[in-house]
Design a protein around this motif. Structure first.
Motif, PDB file in Angstrom:
ATOM      1  N   THR A  25       0.831  -1.207   0.000  1.00 18.86           N
ATOM      2  CA  THR A  25       0.000   0.000   0.000  1.00 18.86           C
ATOM      3  C   THR A  25       0.867   1.259   0.000  1.00 18.86           C
ATOM      4  O   THR A  25       2.059   1.216   0.336  1.00 18.86           O
ATOM      5  N   ILE A  57      -6.777  -3.543  -6.879  1.00 18.34           N
ATOM      6  CA  ILE A  57      -7.810  -2.954  -6.020  1.00 18.34           C
ATOM      7  C   ILE A  57      -8.675  -4.057  -5.435  1.00 18.34           C
ATOM      8  O   ILE A  57      -9.485  -4.682  -6.113  1.00 18.34           O
ATOM      9  N   THR A  58      -8.470  -4.334  -4.168  1.00 17.77           N
ATOM     10  CA  THR A  58      -9.323  -5.263  -3.425  1.00 17.77           C
ATOM     11  C   THR A  58      -9.996  -4.427  -2.345  1.00 17.77           C
ATOM     12  O   THR A  58     -10.715  -3.492  -2.656  1.00 17.77           O
ATOM     13  N   GLU A  59      -9.740  -4.727  -1.094  1.00 20.96           N
ATOM     14  CA  GLU A  59     -10.245  -3.873  -0.025  1.00 20.96           C
ATOM     15  C   GLU A  59      -9.423  -2.599   0.052  1.00 20.96           C
ATOM     16  O   GLU A  59      -9.932  -1.523   0.343  1.00 20.96           O
ATOM     17  N   VAL A  60      -8.119  -2.753  -0.205  1.00 16.90           N
ATOM     18  CA  VAL A  60      -7.200  -1.621  -0.158  1.00 16.90           C
ATOM     19  C   VAL A  60      -6.377  -1.606  -1.443  1.00 16.90           C
ATOM     20  O   VAL A  60      -5.966  -2.639  -1.939  1.00 16.90           O
ATOM     21  N   LYS A  61      -6.159  -0.411  -1.981  1.00 17.65           N
ATOM     22  CA  LYS A  61      -5.352  -0.282  -3.194  1.00 17.65           C
ATOM     23  C   LYS A  61      -3.903  -0.629  -2.886  1.00 17.65           C
ATOM     24  O   LYS A  61      -3.319  -0.130  -1.933  1.00 17.65           O
ATOM     25  N   LYS A  62      -3.315  -1.508  -3.725  1.00 17.72           N
ATOM     26  CA  LYS A  62      -1.918  -1.892  -3.568  1.00 17.72           C
ATOM     27  C   LYS A  62      -1.180  -1.738  -4.881  1.00 17.72           C
ATOM     28  O   LYS A  62      -1.774  -1.796  -5.955  1.00 17.72           O
TER      29      LYS A  62
END
Length: 251
Positions: A25, A57-62
């Protein structure tokens, strides 16, 4: 030479993201690099726009390493005459012993794999190209050290992490091992880095490269295997590759 700060940060961020295959992240990048989040955002945004990064992009953008970075790295491999010369010999070596072969190059206090070939019937997953490894706990690392002019300086900076019960953990024992490698012309390692692996390595000598390079044969350890035969065979292959490369320099 004075390093350009912005360029240095870009390279540092590329290396950081490359070492996190599952993504990292923006907050983590900012914290690890110890830079403001706004600066991390600007750099990562630029690298993303250029294709050096990808977004997940899942729960948090990485951020993950992008296809453009892969293409650039792949061009290095293709432009490397060593790989072109060595590849057919290394494939034959891997298939003969049914083990993975590598080319590795010294990189400060570690080494990095620049080529890998796995035989079709290989039963264990081993590190990929670009992965770094310890100099004191691998056959290729010790072989590289034994053939480096500034060996003592590097040894002083090694942390000597203990990976298994067989890992060398001090300079005295390492220097003893390096002396054997210089005498024999090859290095060996039995369950020093991983409990279930062994490997053998030999140096490639080229007149126009001051940074040592070596080839390694690695696989699951067995008490019935003839490690000395493997090591001598790897040395013969390395000597052949060295001879071809040096003849091209003369030409």
């Amino acid at each position: 030479m004075k390093l350009h700060r912005s360029t240095f940060r870009c390279i540092e961020m590329l290396e950081l993201v490359a070492n996190h295959p599952d993504g990292i992240t923006l907050t983590e990048i900012s914290k690890i690099m110890d830079i403001p989040k706004s600066s991390a955002y600007d750099i990562s945004g630029t690298l993303l726009a250029l294709g050096m990064f990808e977004e997940t992009i899942t729960e948090v953008k990485k951020y993950k390493i992008g296809i453009k970075a892969f293409k650039i790295g792949n061009k290095y491999v293709k432009s490397n005459n060593l790989v072109a010369v060595a590849e057919p010999y290394l494939i034959e070596l891997a298939e003969r012993f049914n083990k993975t072969v590598y080319i590795g190059k010294m990189n400060k206090t570690c080494f990095v794999y620049t080529f890998k070939y796995e035989p079709k019937n290989n039963i264990v997953n081993l590190p990929n190209i670009g992965v770094e490894g310890p100099l004191h706990a691998t056959s290729i690392g010790k072989t590289l050290l034994a053939n480096y002019d500034l060996c003592e300086e590097v040894i002083n900076d090694i942390e000597f992490t203990k990976f298994t019960e067989n890992t060398i953990t001090n300079p005295y024992d390492l220097n003893g091992e390096l002396a054997k490698i210089k005498k024999l012309g090859y290095g060996m390692e039995i369950r020093e880095y991983h409990d279930f692996l062994s490997s053998v390595a030999a140096p490639i000598y080229t007149k126009n490269d001051s940074i040592p390079t070596a080839i390694e044969l690695s696989g699951i350890y067995s008490e019935s295997q003839d490690l000395e035969l493997e090591a001598k065979t790897v040395k013969e292959v390395a000597d052949t590759i060295s001879e071809i490369l040096n003849s091209q320099v003369k030409a």
